[in-house]
Write an enzyme that holds these catalytic residues in place. Structure first.
Site, mmCIF file in Angstrom:
data_model
loop_
_atom_site.group_PDB
_atom_site.id
_atom_site.type_symbol
_atom_site.label_atom_id
_atom_site.label_comp_id
_atom_site.label_asym_id
_atom_site.label_seq_id
_atom_site.Cartn_x
_atom_site.Cartn_y
_atom_site.Cartn_z
ATOM 1 N N SER A 120 0.833 -1.201 0.000
ATOM 2 C CA SER A 120 0.000 0.000 0.000
ATOM 3 C C SER A 120 0.877 1.265 0.000
ATOM 4 C CB SER A 120 -0.938 -0.058 1.215
ATOM 5 O OG SER A 120 -1.944 0.880 1.117
ATOM 6 N N ARG A 161 -12.231 6.764 9.260
ATOM 7 C CA ARG A 161 -11.727 5.382 9.289
ATOM 8 C C ARG A 161 -12.802 4.408 8.791
ATOM 9 N NH1 ARG A 161 -6.925 2.689 9.056
ATOM 10 N NH2 ARG A 161 -6.806 0.913 10.458
ATOM 11 N N ASP A 172 -8.878 -6.768 -4.033
ATOM 12 C CA ASP A 172 -8.520 -5.400 -3.606
ATOM 13 C C ASP A 172 -9.291 -4.382 -4.454
ATOM 14 O OD1 ASP A 172 -7.278 -2.993 -2.932
ATOM 15 O OD2 ASP A 172 -5.269 -3.859 -2.875
ATOM 16 N N HIS A 209 -8.026 -5.306 0.245
ATOM 17 C CA HIS A 209 -6.737 -4.628 0.326
ATOM 18 C C HIS A 209 -5.959 -5.002 1.598
ATOM 19 C CE1 HIS A 209 -3.773 -1.550 -0.289
ATOM 20 N NE2 HIS A 209 -4.072 -0.967 0.861
ATOM 21 N N ASP A 210 -6.647 -5.042 2.742
ATOM 22 C CA ASP A 210 -5.967 -5.354 4.003
ATOM 23 C C ASP A 210 -5.390 -6.770 4.038
ATOM 24 O OD1 ASP A 210 -5.763 -3.066 5.498
ATOM 25 O OD2 ASP A 210 -7.596 -3.392 6.654
HETATM 26 C C1 LIG Z 1 0.259 1.155 18.358
HETATM 27 C C2 LIG Z 1 -0.652 0.239 17.676
HETATM 28 O O1 LIG Z 1 -1.506 -0.346 18.249
HETATM 29 S S1 LIG Z 1 -0.463 0.018 16.023
HETATM 30 C C3 LIG Z 1 -1.562 -1.299 15.640
HETATM 31 C C4 LIG Z 1 -1.088 -1.925 14.500
HETATM 32 N N1 LIG Z 1 -1.853 -1.460 13.388
HETATM 33 C C5 LIG Z 1 -1.311 -1.477 12.222
HETATM 34 O O2 LIG Z 1 -0.219 -1.925 12.062
HETATM 35 C C6 LIG Z 1 -2.086 -0.915 11.125
HETATM 36 C C7 LIG Z 1 -2.392 -1.970 10.208
HETATM 37 N N2 LIG Z 1 -3.302 -2.943 10.815
HETATM 38 C C8 LIG Z 1 -4.604 -2.934 10.521
HETATM 39 O O3 LIG Z 1 -5.087 -2.119 9.768
HETATM 40 C C9 LIG Z 1 -5.457 -3.989 11.202
HETATM 41 O O4 LIG Z 1 -4.933 -4.255 12.474
HETATM 42 C C10 LIG Z 1 -5.572 -5.297 10.409
HETATM 43 C C11 LIG Z 1 -6.071 -5.008 9.030
HETATM 44 C C12 LIG Z 1 -4.256 -6.001 10.287
HETATM 45 C C13 LIG Z 1 -6.533 -6.243 11.126
HETATM 46 O O5 LIG Z 1 -7.698 -5.554 11.486
HETATM 47 P P1 LIG Z 1 -8.478 -5.907 12.835
HETATM 48 O O6 LIG Z 1 -9.261 -4.728 13.203
HETATM 49 O O7 LIG Z 1 -7.562 -6.429 13.870
HETATM 50 O O8 LIG Z 1 -9.360 -7.151 12.400
HETATM 51 P P2 LIG Z 1 -10.901 -7.260 12.158
HETATM 52 O O9 LIG Z 1 -11.357 -6.397 11.061
HETATM 53 O O10 LIG Z 1 -11.171 -8.715 12.050
HETATM 54 O O11 LIG Z 1 -11.584 -6.699 13.490
HETATM 55 C C14 LIG Z 1 -11.383 -7.331 14.706
HETATM 56 C C15 LIG Z 1 -11.757 -6.386 15.820
HETATM 57 O O12 LIG Z 1 -13.102 -5.893 15.627
HETATM 58 C C16 LIG Z 1 -13.929 -6.332 16.701
HETATM 59 N N3 LIG Z 1 -15.217 -6.658 16.127
HETATM 60 C C17 LIG Z 1 -15.493 -7.605 15.203
HETATM 61 N N4 LIG Z 1 -16.800 -7.587 14.901
HETATM 62 C C18 LIG Z 1 -17.360 -6.614 15.633
HETATM 63 C C19 LIG Z 1 -18.690 -6.112 15.751
HETATM 64 N N5 LIG Z 1 -19.683 -6.631 15.039
HETATM 65 N N6 LIG Z 1 -18.913 -5.097 16.611
HETATM 66 C C20 LIG Z 1 -17.879 -4.541 17.337
HETATM 67 N N7 LIG Z 1 -16.612 -5.001 17.277
HETATM 68 C C21 LIG Z 1 -16.353 -6.012 16.415
HETATM 69 C C22 LIG Z 1 -13.228 -7.560 17.255
HETATM 70 O O13 LIG Z 1 -13.625 -7.811 18.601
HETATM 71 C C23 LIG Z 1 -11.786 -7.149 17.158
HETATM 72 O O14 LIG Z 1 -11.506 -6.244 18.189
HETATM 73 P P3 LIG Z 1 -9.986 -6.020 18.714
HETATM 74 O O15 LIG Z 1 -9.252 -5.414 17.572
HETATM 75 O O16 LIG Z 1 -10.120 -5.075 19.857
HETATM 76 O O17 LIG Z 1 -9.464 -7.359 19.093
HETATM 77 N N1 LIG Z 2 -5.120 -0.802 7.130
HETATM 78 C C1 LIG Z 2 -3.919 -0.102 6.798
HETATM 79 C C2 LIG Z 2 -4.103 0.761 5.587
HETATM 80 C C3 LIG Z 2 -4.249 -0.027 4.360
HETATM 81 O O1 LIG Z 2 -3.203 0.285 3.495
HETATM 82 C C4 LIG Z 2 -3.466 0.828 7.882
HETATM 83 O O2 LIG Z 2 -4.287 1.216 8.700
HETATM 84 O O3 LIG Z 2 -2.293 1.171 7.889
#
Ligand SMILES: CC(=O)SCCNC(=O)CCNC(=O)[C@H](O)C(C)(C)COP(=O)(O)OP(=O)(O)OC[C@H]1O[C@@H](n2cnc3c(N)ncnc32)[C@H](O)[C@@H]1OP(=O)(O)O
Ligand SMILES: N[C@@H](CCO)C(=O)O
Length: 351
Positions: A135, A201, A289, A318-319
């Site tokens: 990305s 977001r 994607d 994409h994710d």
């Molecule tokens: C300092 C930091 O924390 S940086 C964090 C790291 N982030 C990054 O690196 C950015 C890139 N990462 C991302 O964009 C994301 O983490 C991804 C794409 C890898 C994965 O996305 P996630 O949000 O973890 O996965 P997903 O879409 O399955 O959602 C799961 C979350 O939604 C919650 N959820 C799922 N369905 C529902 C619902 N119907 N209602 C409410 N909450 C829900 C889950 O409980 C889970 O919560 P949690 O994240 O607190 O455990």
């Molecule tokens: N989910 C990613 C962006 C996708 O490129 C992020 O939050 O960094």
């Protein structure tokens, strides 16, 4: 693990000519630079991630995984404008003694690369064995391979493009409209624009996932539900999750960076720019994607001289580049076994 901080003591000059004093760059390293200095893996992160790649790319980075600190010297730097250790709009401007907020200079992927180059020099890294990004991370990696073709030996570009598309810009603009509809954005306070960021977001998520992803993960179990749908609480939860760890000002600037990404700027066009890449390159597209459709990666494959192409068939959209670590490992393994230019690596099926 906290980021280390590199403090750049000269004036940092942006592509626009604007300047910034006291640039700091947050970064993580894992493993050690070997004697031959040929084991560097540099990861460029995407929009809202941070330099702790071992944390957010589990399954790809870490002991026993493809990028293994026991073998590689892995580096990831927090990007310009992001709030995880690098100077961002919330940082104090040493010239005024006040946070920048909307006075932060607008910048580009080339400026991000310039900051990476400074850090690489500081770490005495003259050659990068593998430069990888997805990305916005892929946009940076591509720019770097064009700016310094001799420094990069292997390049992996995932779910990315050479020039941000009108479709991608439109998604970003809708997100910025959501942010500016929240008038607190103009208050220039650390929590300014939070409601707007939350809405932004949720818009972004629609481009990161697909009809099928939502259908699988957010389907109601009962036919009797008439409100408070799972898909609704999911959107709200995800918006708030970003608000809890990010800020509207960084988000605003970083979406503008993506919009301006165009490797052809000042280089006689995109094709000419891509032809300058010397690295052996793996381009990966994700079948579902909708934000960076696979045609964009096929285009890269056709125009980068020593490129191979793989399609990752994932329902995550994409994710998928952050989630499908097993499929990515299989693709990387195939790629590093071949020297054939123009090879199409076997389709990876994950769903
Ligand atoms: C300092 C930091 O924390 S940086 C964090 C790291 N982030 C990054 O690196 C950015 C890139 N990462 C991302 O964009 C994301 O983490 C991804 C794409 C890898 C994965 O996305 P996630 O949000 O973890 O996965 P997903 O879409 O399955 O959602 C799961 C979350 O939604 C919650 N959820 C799922 N369905 C529902 C619902 N119907 N209602 C409410 N909450 C829900 C889950 O409980 C889970 O919560 P949690 O994240 O607190 O455990
Ligand atoms: N989910 C990613 C962006 C996708 O490129 C992020 O939050 O960094």
């Amino acid at each position: 693990m906290n980021a280390e901080i590199f403090k750049y003591t000269d004036t940092f000059e942006f592509e626009s000519g604007r300047q910034l004093e006291g640039l700091e760059i947050g970064f993580h390293t894992y493993g050690r630079l070997n004697k031959e200095k040929n084991n560097v893996v540099w990861v460029c992160h995407a929009l809202t991630a941070n330099s702790d790649v071992l944390d957010w790319w589990k399954g790809l980075v870490g002991t026993g995984f493809f990028f293994n600190p026991e073998e590689h010297f892995i580096v990831c730097a927090n990007i310009l404008g992001s709030p995880y250790g690098t100077t961002s709009p919330l940082s104090i401007n040493p010239v005024t003694g006040q946070p920048y907020y909307l006075a932060y200079p607008q910048f580009t992927t080339r400026d991000m690369v310039k900051a990476h180059q400074l850090l690489a020099d500081h770490l005495q890294i003259s050659n990068i064995n593998i430069l990888i990004g997805g990305s916005l991370g892929g946009q940076q990696a591509m720019e770097w391979a064009i700016i310094e073709p001799e420094r990069i030996k292997n390049l992996i570009l995932i779910a990315t493009n050479a020039k941000h598309s009108p479709w991608g810009i439109a998604f970003n603009e809708s997100q910025r409209l959501a942010i500016t509809a929240d008038r607190t954005f103009y208050a220039n306070t650390p929590d300014g624009g939070q409601k707007g960021l939350k809405a932004a977001r949720t818009i972004a998520l629609l481009s990161y996932r697909t009809y099928k992803t939502y259908g699988i993960t957010q389907q109601e179990e009962s036919d009797d539900v008439q409100d408070d749908y799972r898909a609704s609480t999911y959107q709200s939860y995800q918006g708030q999750k970003l608000v809890n760890r990010f800020n509207a000002y960084s988000y605003w600037y970083l979406t503008k960076v993506m919009d301006s990404h165009n490797v052809g700027r000042g280089r006689h066009g995109v094709d000419k720019a891509l032809s300058l890449i010397k690295a052996k390159t793996l381009v990966i597209g994700i079948s579902s994607d909708v934000l960076f459709p696979i045609e964009e990666q096929q285009y890269l494959f056709r125009h980068i001289p020593k490129a191979a192409f793989a399609e990752l068939d994932s329902f995550y959209g994409h994710d998928g580049f952050l989630i499908e670590t097993e499929a990515l490992t299989n693709i990387f393994t195939s790629f590093f076994k071949t020297d054939v230019k123009g090879k199409i690596i076997e389709l990876q099926r994950t769903a």
